[in-house]
Design an enzyme around this catalytic site. Structure first.
Site: not given
Ligand code: M6R
Length: 589
Positions: A2, A27, A70, A94-95, A463, A467, A470, A486, A584
């Protein structure tokens, strides 16, 4: 995950909190709320959904707190939105309070009732019960009972123009300007508001009172803390494009150029001993940063000829890893606040390992706990999907691999002479975007897709797949091309999309063969390569990548895939900056 803000200001308190919350929204965006304190007591506005729902007649008061959520405990709803109120107190958090169930049971036994399902409401109830006329003492005594992670900001009706905050394993900074005092979850959210910033450490409190900000310990003893100006790196840039993600993709050349300049200024001498004589080398990270860590492993093993043990942070911390005194642990995190990566680094440190952090946030928890920190210069990354930070992580990690070569007297990697070509090549990669748009149009209705590669291209494939999952909500998997036969091949049927990345000339034919095999079983194939041979490929769709030396190609090859995911997302009607269920900065486990 958050965002919290607290503010004491002579005027425009509501609108300042609102605009800061707008910058904190990345956040978490399940709900948002603000409480202001005036001589009439608290005025509260909190709503399910985004910060924009809080717009309206400004609430009155010179002291306030705000929150963007969040959800962890309790669904997104008006009632679960912060701030939470109990007696004379209002709180944002937050936490996660891990022992909240036991604390709540105790409060219920004593006759308390709750308006929300959150763990956070427990904190404010406890503070209200602990209060004996000393605001700070009440907050401090309750924090001593909390397990888990928290950054809190609390208001008390008896104490106008006063805020008490506490930090443990969730980020918190204080900021000052000529007419306002702030606390906030991160520095970039204060850009344009505060002139100077100082970060709190675990176990510390921030007390705003009598027009001053004081850092203190739990007894209220003052701690010295220097405020330093908000840096250019922390400043949020104006958005010129439709979404943050698009803006951030188009910022990649600048981010690479600034990161390279910073790396060239970095003195790695403090790492010399760890680099020269590390018994074992580890890399820990999550998500996108984990893909960068895997690319680091590939590079170090190829160039330095030493093994790198690469783990997702969440696995590392619970598997009793073979890390010990004299080992080198490279922790990679854009935010520097990812709970699992922080815990992995703490664990390694407690066993005597040397921690080298690669992070985009210089004032982050990871940077402060590491022995040495390599600061990326990607600038604030707001979109949940990591883009420019990934390109910069790769650059930093290749640079660190070269430093390892240097300190271990191994041949210096040839790619180091080619780094200056990266920003221009990244710009040239934008030339693929109209083709990516066509590809996304062709594939927007797909139920799933594979991304293939070999060697470093597997990292790029993984990667790209992350994306697409996500932000476009399409199942996607990044796979080693050689693994197809396989098992995976059984899933290939007419029209199933398979996208392959082939940037190693010596492996090009092998990857192409894999693509042929799926094509002959009906798959729709797309090939991404800088190699000349792509012109003869039979792939249904071909994307010619701008060329840099092979070792650096992962930094460039991912760019079209990032944009492809963005276009898939837009065509399917989603907001790339706020993917469902995600936030994020993953500051809880
Ligand atoms: O802030 P960080 O790099 O530690 O975050 C790690 C992951 O949460 C972050 O890379 C996440 O996988 C991304 N949202 C992917 O696009």
């Amino acid at each position: 995950m958050c965002g919290i803000v607290g503010l004491v200001a002579k005027d425009n308190c509501y609108s300042r909190i609102l605009s800061t919350l707008g910058r904190l929204e990345y956040r978490g965006y399940d709900s948002a709320g603000i409480a202001l304190l005036s001589e009439k007591g608290f005025s509260v506005r909190k709503k399910k959904g985004g910060v924009s729902n809080l717009a309206g007649e400004p609430l009155a008061g010179k002291t306030g707190i705000g929150h963007t959520r969040w959800a962890t405990h309790g669904a997104p709803s008006d009632a679960n939105a912060h701030p939470h109120i109990a007696g004379k107190f209002a709180l944002v958090h937050n936490g996660i309070v891990e022992n909240y169930a036991a604390l709540k049971a105790e409060l219920l036994r004593e006759g308390e009732t709750f308006l929300s399902e959150t763990d956070s409401e427990v904190i404010v109830k406890l503070i209200a019960r602990a209060y004996r006329g000393d605001f700070f003492a009440a907050v401090s005594s309750v924090c001593a009972r909390l397990e888990g992670a928290y950054a809190i900001a609390v208001l008390c009706e008896d104490c106008p123009e006063e805020i008490v905050c506490a930090k443990y394993r969730s980020p918190l900074v204080a900021g000052v300007s000529c007419d306002a005092l702030y606390v906030c979850s991160d520095a970039p959210a204060l850009s344009g508001e505060a002139d100077a910033i100082a970060a709190a450490r675990d176990g510390e409190f921030i007390h705003i009172r009598d027009g001053k900000i004081t850092f203190c310990d739990r007894e209220g003893n003052r701690l010295e803390r220097a405020f330093t100006p908000v840096t250019e790196q922390e400043r949020m840039r104006d958005r010129r494009r439709g979404t943050f993600m698009e803006e951030e993709i188009f910022d990649i050349p600048r981010a690479l150029s600034d990161t390279l300049a910073a790396l060239r200024r970095t003195d790695f001498a403090p790492c010399a001993r760890a680099m020269r004589s590390a018994g074992k080398v580890f890399a820990v990270a999550c998500g996108t940063a984990f893909h960068a860590a895997l690319a680091f492993k590939d590079t170090v093993e190829r160039e330095v000829k030493i093994p790198v043990l690469c783990h997702t942070s969440s696995e590392f911390r619970y598997r009793d890893p073979l890390v010990g005194k004299g080992d080198l642990v490279v922790a990679v995190s854009q935010s520097g606040e990812t709970a699992d990566t922080l815990e992995a680094a703490r664990l390694a440190r407690s066993r005597g390992a040397y921690i080298l952090a690669i992070t985009n946030v210089a004032r982050s928890s990871l940077a402060s706990l590491a022995d040495f920190s390599v600061a990326m210069r990607a600038g604030p990354e707001i979109a949940v999907a990591a883009t420019k930070s990934y390109n910069c992580q790769l650059l930093c990690l290749y640079y660190v691999a070269a430093e390892l070569c240097f300190f271990r007297h191994t041949r210096y990697p040839a790619y180091m002479a080619e780094l200056s070509a990266l920003p221009a090549a990244a710009t040239a990669a934008f030339g693929t975007f109209s083709a990516m748009d066509s590809l996304a149009q062709r594939l927007q209705g797909a139920q799933g897709m594979y991304f293939l590669g070999r060697d470093a291209d597997v990292r790029t494939a993984a990667e790209g797949a992350l994306k697409v999952k996500e932000i476009a909500y399409v199942f996607a998997e990044g796979y080693a091309a050689g693994e197809l036969k396989h098992g995976t091949l059984a899933l290939i049927e007419d029209g199933f999309p398979v996208l392959a990345v082939a940037t190693r000339a010596d492996l090009f034919r092998k990857t192409e063969n894999a693509l042929e095999e799926v094509r002959s079983r009906g798959a729709y194939t797309a090939l991404f390569s800088q190699c000349e041979a792509i012109s003869e490929s039979c792939a249904d769709f071909k994307c010619r990548l701008p060329a840099v030396c092979e070792a650096l190609m992962p930094i460039i090859a991912v760019i079209p895939l990032q944009y492809f995911a963005l276009r898939m997302c837009a065509l399917r009607g989603y907001d790339p900056d706020k993917p469902r269920n995600l936030a994020k900065s993953v500051t809880v486990e």
